[in-house]
Design a protein around this motif. Structure first.
Motif, short mmCIF file in Angstrom:
data_model
loop_
_atom_site.label_atom_id
_atom_site.label_comp_id
_atom_site.label_asym_id
_atom_site.label_seq_id
_atom_site.Cartn_x
_atom_site.Cartn_y
_atom_site.Cartn_z
N ASN A 122 -9.22 11.62 -41.17
CA ASN A 122 -7.76 11.51 -41.19
C ASN A 122 -7.25 10.41 -42.12
O ASN A 122 -6.06 10.11 -42.12
CB ASN A 122 -7.22 11.27 -39.79
N ILE A 123 -8.14 9.78 -42.92
CA ILE A 123 -7.69 8.74 -43.83
C ILE A 123 -7.90 9.17 -45.28
O ILE A 123 -8.82 9.95 -45.58
CB ILE A 123 -8.37 7.37 -43.58
N HIS A 125 -7.48 7.70 -49.52
CA HIS A 125 -7.19 6.66 -50.50
C HIS A 125 -6.87 7.37 -51.81
O HIS A 125 -7.64 8.21 -52.26
CB HIS A 125 -8.38 5.72 -50.70
N GLN A 150 -2.99 3.93 -49.52
CA GLN A 150 -3.78 4.30 -48.35
C GLN A 150 -2.87 5.09 -47.41
O GLN A 150 -1.72 4.71 -47.18
CB GLN A 150 -4.32 3.06 -47.62
N LEU A 152 -2.61 7.86 -43.77
CA LEU A 152 -3.14 8.31 -42.49
C LEU A 152 -2.53 9.67 -42.17
O LEU A 152 -1.32 9.84 -42.30
CB LEU A 152 -2.75 7.33 -41.38
N TRP A 158 1.33 13.22 -43.04
CA TRP A 158 0.76 12.07 -43.73
C TRP A 158 1.72 10.90 -43.65
O TRP A 158 2.93 11.07 -43.83
CB TRP A 158 0.45 12.40 -45.19
N ILE A 161 0.31 4.07 -45.37
CA ILE A 161 -0.03 2.85 -44.63
C ILE A 161 0.20 1.63 -45.52
O ILE A 161 0.78 0.64 -45.08
CB ILE A 161 -1.49 2.90 -44.14
#
Length: 182
Positions: A122-123, A125, A150, A152, A158, A161
């Motif tokens: 779920n992350i 970059h 970044q 999440l 989405w 972050i």
């Protein structure tokens, strides 16, 4: 009792008039489009779109703030006068307060020219190379840099972050691998 009824009626009429006046005096509020955060691509596109616009064009700061998680940070970095790199931490509200007027008064378009994406569960970059222009009709950018974004995915959408970025300088040119791919 009759007197109390008259007072309550007057107060409700005053309240209705006040509500009508405040609605008429309220500046146009932009709608927030939740479909713009469903995919990673739409989220990044919306980020660039919402801060970009010609001189004098108001930005949709509600949509901008909607992109970010409640604890998100925007983190510009660069070399200070003393020659050392430093960072500044801002909330989305801080960014709007410090840069919002400048973007509208001067015109600003940030265009993504390359993207490198890494996702695990779920992350995500995103290393996003950008060029910045004062007007959409400008042929050459006045600035380039890289946004390290970044994100999440919470199962529904989405969230940004953090955005951590630096501008290209003569001492720190953007490596070829992060430039536009033909």
């Amino acid at each position: 009792m009759k007197h109390l009824f008259t007072v309550l009626l007057l107060l409700s009429l005053i309240s209705v008039q006040a509500q009508k006046k405040s609605k008429d005096d309220t500046p146009k509020v932009y709608a927030i489009d939740s479909t713009k955060v469903i995919t990673l691509d739409k989220t990044i596109k919306t980020l660039y779109d919402v801060i970009s616009g010609e001189k004098g064009k108001k930005r949709n700061w509600g949509q901008f703030k909607f992109l970010f998680h409640k604890d998100a940070k925007l983190i510009p970095s660069g070399k200070g006068k003393e020659g050392y790199y430093r960072v500044r931490y801002m909330s989305p509200d801080d960014y709007v307060k410090s840069s919002g007027s400048w973007l509208v008064e001067n015109g600003f378009f940030e265009k993504e020219i390359n993207r490198e994406v890494s996702i695990f569960g779920n992350i995500a970059h995103v290393f996003s190379t950008y060029e910045a222009f004062k007007s959409e009709s400008d042929e050459s950018p006045f600035m380039r840099g890289i946004n390290s974004i970044q994100l999440l995915h919470d199962g529904r959408r989405w969230w940004i972050i953090n955005i951590y970025w630096t501008q290209e300088t003569e001492d720190n040119p953007i490596p070829e691998k992060y430039l536009l791919k033909s």
